[in-house]
Design a protein around this motif. Structure first.
Motif, PDB file in Angstrom:
ATOM      1  N   THR A 142       3.711   5.238   7.246  1.00 43.59           N
ATOM      2  CA  THR A 142       2.371   5.124   7.814  1.00 43.59           C
ATOM      3  C   THR A 142       2.450   4.892   9.332  1.00 43.59           C
ATOM      4  N   GLY A 143       1.690   5.687  10.077  1.00 47.93           N
ATOM      5  CA  GLY A 143       1.669   5.561  11.535  1.00 47.93           C
ATOM      6  C   GLY A 143       2.534   6.607  12.231  1.00 47.93           C
ATOM      7  N   ASP A 144       3.449   7.256  11.478  1.00 48.91           N
ATOM      8  CA  ASP A 144       4.335   8.256  12.104  1.00 48.91           C
ATOM      9  C   ASP A 144       3.585   9.566  12.358  1.00 48.91           C
ATOM     10  N   ALA A 145       3.998  10.263  13.417  1.00 48.45           N
ATOM     11  CA  ALA A 145       3.417  11.574  13.717  1.00 48.45           C
ATOM     12  C   ALA A 145       4.067  12.623  12.817  1.00 48.45           C
TER      13      ALA A 145
ATOM     14  N   ASP B 107       0.853  -1.193   0.000  1.00 48.69           N
ATOM     15  CA  ASP B 107       0.000   0.000   0.000  1.00 48.69           C
ATOM     16  C   ASP B 107       0.881   1.232   0.000  1.00 48.69           C
ATOM     17  N   GLU B 108       1.865   1.244   0.925  1.00 50.69           N
ATOM     18  CA  GLU B 108       2.831   2.340   0.928  1.00 50.69           C
ATOM     19  C   GLU B 108       4.121   1.812   0.295  1.00 50.69           C
ATOM     20  N   PRO B 109       5.012   2.702  -0.183  1.00 53.65           N
ATOM     21  CA  PRO B 109       6.266   2.216  -0.763  1.00 53.65           C
ATOM     22  C   PRO B 109       7.038   1.378   0.253  1.00 53.65           C
TER      23      PRO B 109
ATOM     24  N   PRO C 168      -1.146  -3.070   9.621  1.00 53.74           N
ATOM     25  CA  PRO C 168      -1.131  -4.539   9.568  1.00 53.74           C
ATOM     26  C   PRO C 168       0.265  -5.060   9.295  1.00 53.74           C
ATOM     27  N   SER C 169       0.509  -6.337   9.631  1.00 52.45           N
ATOM     28  CA  SER C 169       1.866  -6.847   9.416  1.00 52.45           C
ATOM     29  C   SER C 169       2.132  -7.019   7.917  1.00 52.45           C
ATOM     30  N   MET C 170       3.409  -7.032   7.583  1.00 50.99           N
ATOM     31  CA  MET C 170       3.855  -7.084   6.181  1.00 50.99           C
ATOM     32  C   MET C 170       3.316  -8.325   5.456  1.00 50.99           C
ATOM     33  N   LEU C 171       3.335  -9.465   6.162  1.00 48.33           N
ATOM     34  CA  LEU C 171       2.929 -10.721   5.524  1.00 48.33           C
ATOM     35  C   LEU C 171       1.441 -10.933   5.726  1.00 48.33           C
TER      36      LEU C 171
END
Ligand code: URA
Length: 432
Positions: A380-383, A240-242, A423-426
């Motif tokens: 993703t998730g960073d402030a 989804d993200e790079p 979510p986790s990578m896998l």
């Protein structure tokens, strides 16, 4: 049966025989079937689908359309890997030497950039002197001697895929599970490794938009591997993200080297460990993918994988010193900070938009395209609170032409008031 009868049969939703599929593929690759008829057949396949048997027969017919490698002189279980492609996906550059550092041979033929996704060959060719154009004898000898080679697919291998792929691109017939599965697997079968790990990307940064469709594609490819007598495992992973923090040819090479030196970004390191773990398991070096992952961690920390990459680069005409000073390859580059107005948390980073921004920038940069890049400072998730979220790297002199790319990268960032659950990578493991 004539070719128009084969087309009509598929149009009416009937199952094609091995002979009918082979007639179409061989005929097209030899120029006996015109583009118009092949395009009609491809569209019928997109609309009607294919059974598992048809998909396997299509794959085998394509694999047999050109040269196939003979890896039998290389001792051990040869393990190949393939990613369906994504943004920032430099995994091969890390896992191929990493797995080879355990004595598991990795013969890898890779592709160039496709659509909004980058290509391993373009990244590797950023190194002066290095060639990915390895004739079959040289490729096989290199894998036998040092355990790893990354080469570009030759024109003599799977010519049917090359021709069919170009036609699919021009006829809106790319998005089809049997066509994608046969395209990928025909190339794997022509290389001829004993085992294959497939990394099937799920998300808008790849070609399968969600986990369900990626899982279906993974199942189709694992089935082909099974029918071909290859040990095959497919991993469905998030795109989804790079991947990682670098997108672009030279900057991804730098990130791959940093990762092999034990300093990679968390999401990319996680993916490399998982893929390498499965490759080591299929190659017989460890009893389970988990133990493979733990072993991979050890060779990332020790630098053994990096040493193997350097050995491979030297074998392919590059020089060790260049690997140790990759930043030099960037030449004169302008760094353009990208900021977003809102404060909060990164809810998503649209990988496809970043990939398209880079593709446009590379088109403007011509000869200097390999030095274009995007560095992500936030994932993703960073402030975020006012500081740049990314930096655009453009060859000096092109700054004025980069406004569109800056706004595309800006627009790729979605900001929310609270941190999302990542979510986790896998997402799934698909076994035969
Ligand atoms: N990669 C391939 O090699 N083929 C496809 O059809 C799609 C992605």
């Amino acid at each position: 049966m004539t070719i128009d009868e084969v087309i009509a049969k598929k149009r009416d939703g009937l199952e094609l025989s091995k002979e009918e599929i082979s007639q179409a593929v061989c005929g097209y690759s030899r120029g006996l079937v015109p583009d118009s008829q092949m395009a009609a057949l491809l569209m019928a396949i997109v609309l009607r689908g294919m059974t598992s048997q048809e998909t396997a027969d299509l794959t085998f017919a394509m694999a047999e359309s050109g040269e196939r490698l003979d890896l039998s002189t290389i001792p051990g279980t040869k393990v190949d890997k393939h990613s369906t492609g994504g943004v920032g996906d430099k995994t091969t550059l890390v896992v191929a030497p990493l797995v080879a550092s355990f004595g598991v041979p990795v013969p890898k033929m890779s592709g160039r950039a496709l659509g909004h996704t980058g290509g391993t060959i373009d990244k590797l060719e950023s190194l002066p002197g290095l060639t990915t154009d390895l004739p079959p004898e040289r490729f096989v000898r290199q894998v036998a001697e040092i355990g790893v080679a990354i080469a570009a697919q030759t024109d003599q291998m799977v010519p049917a895929d090359k021709k069919i792929y170009a036609l699919r691109d021009a006829t809106a017939t790319v998005e089809s599970i049997p066509l994608i599965a046969s395209s990928v697997m025909s190339k794997k079968l022509a290389v001829g490794a004993d085992a294959i790990v497939l990394d099937v990307k799920a998300g808008h940064g790849g070609f399968m938009p969600d986990v369900e469709s990626a899982r279906t594609l993974a199942g189709a490819m694992v089935d082909i591997g099974l029918r071909a007598g290859k040990r095959t495992v497919a991993l469905v992973t998030r795109m989804d993200e790079p991947l990682g923090t670098a997108v672009g040819d030279v900057v991804e090479l730098v990130e791959a080297v940093e990762t092999l030196a034990g300093r990679g970004p968390a999401d990319f390191v996680e993916l490399c460990e998982i893929v390498a773990g499965h490759m080591l398991c299929l190659g017989g070096a460890v009893p389970s993918p988990q133990e493979g992952r733990e072993s991979a961690q050890l060779n990332l920390a020790s630098g053994a994988g990096l040493e193997k990459l350097e050995e491979m680069i030297v074998a392919q005409g590059g020089c060790r010193e260049a690997v140790r000073d990759l930043k030099k390859l960037m030449g004169e580059t302008d760094h353009i900070p990208v900021e977003v107005e809102r404060q909060g948390y990164v809810a998503a980073i649209d990988a496809r938009r970043i990939g398209l921004a880079l593709r446009d920038l590379k088109a403007l940069a011509g000869e200097r395209r390999r030095t274009c890049g995007v560095l992500l400072h936030k994932k993703t998730g960073d402030a975020i609170g006012g500081e740049p979220v990314a930096t655009l790297l453009v060859p000096a002199g092109l700054r004025d032409l980069s406004a569109r790319a800056v706004s595309q990268v800006q627009g790729a960032f979605e900001v929310a008031e609270s941190a999302p659950v990542t979510p986790s990578m896998l997402a799934a493991v698909v076994l035969p």
